[in-house]
Write an enzyme that holds these catalytic residues in place. Structure first.
Site, PDB file in Angstrom:
ATOM      1  N   ASN A  52       8.430   4.745   5.008  1.00 54.81           N
ATOM      2  CA  ASN A  52       8.075   3.941   6.163  1.00 54.81           C
ATOM      3  C   ASN A  52       9.132   3.328   6.560  1.00 54.81           C
ATOM      4  O   ASN A  52      10.263   3.123   5.799  1.00 54.81           O
ATOM      5  CB  ASN A  52       7.175   2.890   5.776  1.00 54.81           C
ATOM      6  CG  ASN A  52       6.034   2.473   7.050  1.00 54.81           C
ATOM      7  OD1 ASN A  52       5.088   1.691   6.861  1.00 54.81           O
ATOM      8  ND2 ASN A  52       6.388   2.863   8.273  1.00 54.81           N
ATOM      9  N   HIS A  79       2.837   3.322  13.349  1.00 49.44           N
ATOM     10  CA  HIS A  79       3.227   3.462  11.929  1.00 49.44           C
ATOM     11  C   HIS A  79       4.096   4.838  11.529  1.00 49.44           C
ATOM     12  O   HIS A  79       3.888   5.701  11.864  1.00 49.44           O
ATOM     13  CB  HIS A  79       1.948   3.701  10.955  1.00 49.44           C
ATOM     14  CG  HIS A  79       2.233   3.775   9.465  1.00 49.44           C
ATOM     15  ND1 HIS A  79       2.116   3.082   8.664  1.00 49.44           N
ATOM     16  CD2 HIS A  79       2.566   4.969   8.779  1.00 49.44           C
ATOM     17  CE1 HIS A  79       2.440   3.122   7.452  1.00 49.44           C
ATOM     18  NE2 HIS A  79       2.943   4.690   7.313  1.00 49.44           N
ATOM     19  N   ARG A 129       0.776  -1.253   0.119  1.00 49.86           N
ATOM     20  CA  ARG A 129      -0.051  -0.038  -0.039  1.00 49.86           C
ATOM     21  C   ARG A 129       0.913   1.440   0.038  1.00 49.86           C
ATOM     22  O   ARG A 129       0.830   1.971  -0.940  1.00 49.86           O
ATOM     23  CB  ARG A 129      -1.000  -0.062   1.283  1.00 49.86           C
ATOM     24  CG  ARG A 129      -2.152   0.911   1.261  1.00 49.86           C
ATOM     25  CD  ARG A 129      -1.888   2.273   1.862  1.00 49.86           C
ATOM     26  NE  ARG A 129      -1.480   2.158   3.205  1.00 49.86           N
ATOM     27  CZ  ARG A 129      -0.750   3.068   3.768  1.00 49.86           C
ATOM     28  NH1 ARG A 129      -0.597   4.331   3.298  1.00 49.86           N
ATOM     29  NH2 ARG A 129      -0.294   2.781   5.288  1.00 49.86           N
ATOM     30  N   HIS A 184       7.473   6.760   9.916  1.00 45.79           N
ATOM     31  CA  HIS A 184       8.360   7.111   8.691  1.00 45.79           C
ATOM     32  C   HIS A 184       9.709   7.520   9.313  1.00 45.79           C
ATOM     33  O   HIS A 184      10.132   7.933  10.430  1.00 45.79           O
ATOM     34  CB  HIS A 184       7.602   8.038   7.967  1.00 45.79           C
ATOM     35  CG  HIS A 184       6.669   7.646   7.330  1.00 45.79           C
ATOM     36  ND1 HIS A 184       6.455   7.871   5.749  1.00 45.79           N
ATOM     37  CD2 HIS A 184       5.461   7.186   7.552  1.00 45.79           C
ATOM     38  CE1 HIS A 184       5.434   7.260   5.331  1.00 45.79           C
ATOM     39  NE2 HIS A 184       4.658   6.812   6.507  1.00 45.79           N
ATOM     40  N   CYS A 217       7.435  10.310   1.718  1.00 43.99           N
ATOM     41  CA  CYS A 217       7.173  11.119   2.920  1.00 43.99           C
ATOM     42  C   CYS A 217       6.789  12.349   1.994  1.00 43.99           C
ATOM     43  O   CYS A 217       7.655  13.130   1.327  1.00 43.99           O
ATOM     44  CB  CYS A 217       8.485  11.437   3.418  1.00 43.99           C
ATOM     45  SG  CYS A 217       8.474  12.777   4.361  1.00 43.99           S
TER      46      CYS A 217
END
Lengths: 305, 305
Positions: B248, B206, B14, B208, B239
């Site tokens: 990520n 989650h 995704r 980054h 990002c």
């Protein structure tokens, strides 16, 4: 954790210089030191007393120490790997000495041309003399979290070296992740073992960011109560493990992390980024570290000051 | 920490797809999913039900869900941002739903074209219906640690959204550091606040790696008892904060960190690196993450297996 006093030692002038081919004049070195001081850094490694034929970047390091000889508000340290280096450091008034050897036999042989036992015997004598001369002494153990030549390094070997240096008079033991292999698990394991063996000794960490794990290792070490960390402006410096890999954790990134926890508030992160930018210019190298590129945007957003 | 069971959700299909222009065929997507499964991953996000005119990479995501519809040994999740996406997800038998909106008003407006209140109202209804349909439901809060458009985001705003989603029936709240601004301090602050407000809700993160702090944030979160983390193979993904920045946290780097602490031992790091290498090939992007490049050397040294 909020009220802990954290010490950040800037080692870029030693770590960066030894890893890049550029020769900096005394004036340029002083320029960088002044930028470090302006950012609030009060522990600065000015260089190493190694053979200038092998490491020409360190030729004339005496002049830099003499320049800062009378400055009392900061600790200027020198790295030495043997007696010859110590004698030179003594001659020019060094007050803070960092002796260092590797916990990996292969690495020590390759890096210093001698065995661990030979170096340790000589360096323990150096530590005793340095203490008698009134110096602050830090004992460094390289490859404390694994070696790029040997692989795993036994915690027992780290303890053996750290114990000998501490017994000789080193008040602080610096555990160096020379290759950048440490992760939070290795940090817990090695620091736990060294702490158990040497509960009275101050521990500091020297981390390379080869695998991007240095900030995680700092976080794990803070949770264990470690409060002393080396950093190199702009993440300059080498990693013998892989050409082009990041070097030491970037001082500005380290402080960015620490400040999120309310630590190291005496350091000015904007000025650390200025010093890092100038270091990149002077070394002609991109270095490592992420904060430099992002700082203006973060500051504009009010996320860092 | 040693006996905790950690859940790693692979979101590369995704996160990576939405950030790179490449269109992957159903066969190539299945190839990647099979590599993830072979590495032991049992939580895999297959895609998002967004407008295929706006995100053509997600066109045909239904076929991928139908392909894995009867596979019982893994959880295949779908991201939806609105009712239209939910209806499509319902139609093709999705069993694990991830609804998500931003805690930053500006970001939410830009990303979803609607206000936080409008989206939250719709998504809470979606959560209730999804629960009635027997789905697992995770509620995601984007920009939970700061926004690349607004700067700081108030923890109260994160709590408000998380509470509404949890009350509607989301058993898990996913706090997303969309920009990559979180450091250990922000992790402690936001997770502490959400935990206090919603003690019964499972939290996942989650992260980054824009600023290189994601591994440090994982370490800080583990110390707070968080055991659920997203990762993207090869650190692919975007990002919005800076073109070319890492996306990520790389799944293989995340697992490399976790395994140093004795966690996530059910995952095969060599196979995660294989999956990451294939993802890099298919996306034609370097991605982020450090482990991929260093794994062969680390394995040869016996430092990772």
């Amino acid at each position: 954790m909020e009220r802990t006093r954290v010490v950040v030692e800037e080692v870029g002038l030693r770590e960066g210089l030894q890893s890049h081919a550029v020769l900096l004049s005394l004036e340029r070195k002083i320029e960088l030191v002044e930028l470090f001081l302006a950012a609030g850094l009060r522990h600065i490694q000015l260089g190493s007393f190694v053979n200038p034929k092998k490491v020409p970047q360190m030729a004339g390091v005496e002049d830099l120490f003499r320049h800062y000889r009378d400055r009392q508000d900061a600790v200027f340290s020198a790295l030495v790997l043997n007696r010859r280096g110590f004698d030179r450091a003594l001659d020019c008034g060094v007050r803070a000495l960092h002796v260092s050897l590797s916990a990996s036999a292969t690495h020590q042989r390759e890096n210093a041309g001698r065995s661990i036992v030979e170096s340790l015997t000589e360096l323990c004598a150096v530590v005793r003399e340095a203490r008698q001369a009134g110096m602050r002494v830090k004992g460094g153990v390289q490859a404390a979290f694994g070696c790029y030549l040997e692989g795993p390094v036994a915690a027992d070997q780290v303890i053996r070296i750290a114990s000998a240096l501490a017994e000789a008079g080193a008040a602080e033991v610096n555990l160096a992740d020379t290759a950048g292999f440490a992760r939070p698990g290795e940090i817990q394991e090695v620091i736990g073992a060294v702490r158990k063996a040497l509960p009275a000794v101050k521990l500091s960490l020297h981390l390379h960011n080869t695998l991007g794990m240095a900030p995680a290792s700092v976080t794990a070490a803070l949770n264990l109560g470690v409060t002393r960390f080396d950093g190199a402006a702009a993440g300059l410096g080498g990693c013998p493990f892989m050409q082009g890999a990041e070097g030491n954790i970037a001082t500005e990134d380290l402080v960015f992390l620490l400040q999120s926890l309310g630590l190291a508030r005496d350091l000015d992160i904007a000025r650390l980024c200025v010093a890092a930018a100038r270091a990149r210019e002077l070394f002609g190298a991109a270095g490592g570290g992420k904060l430099g590129a992002h700082f203006p945007r973060l500051a504009a957003l009010g996320l860092v000051r």
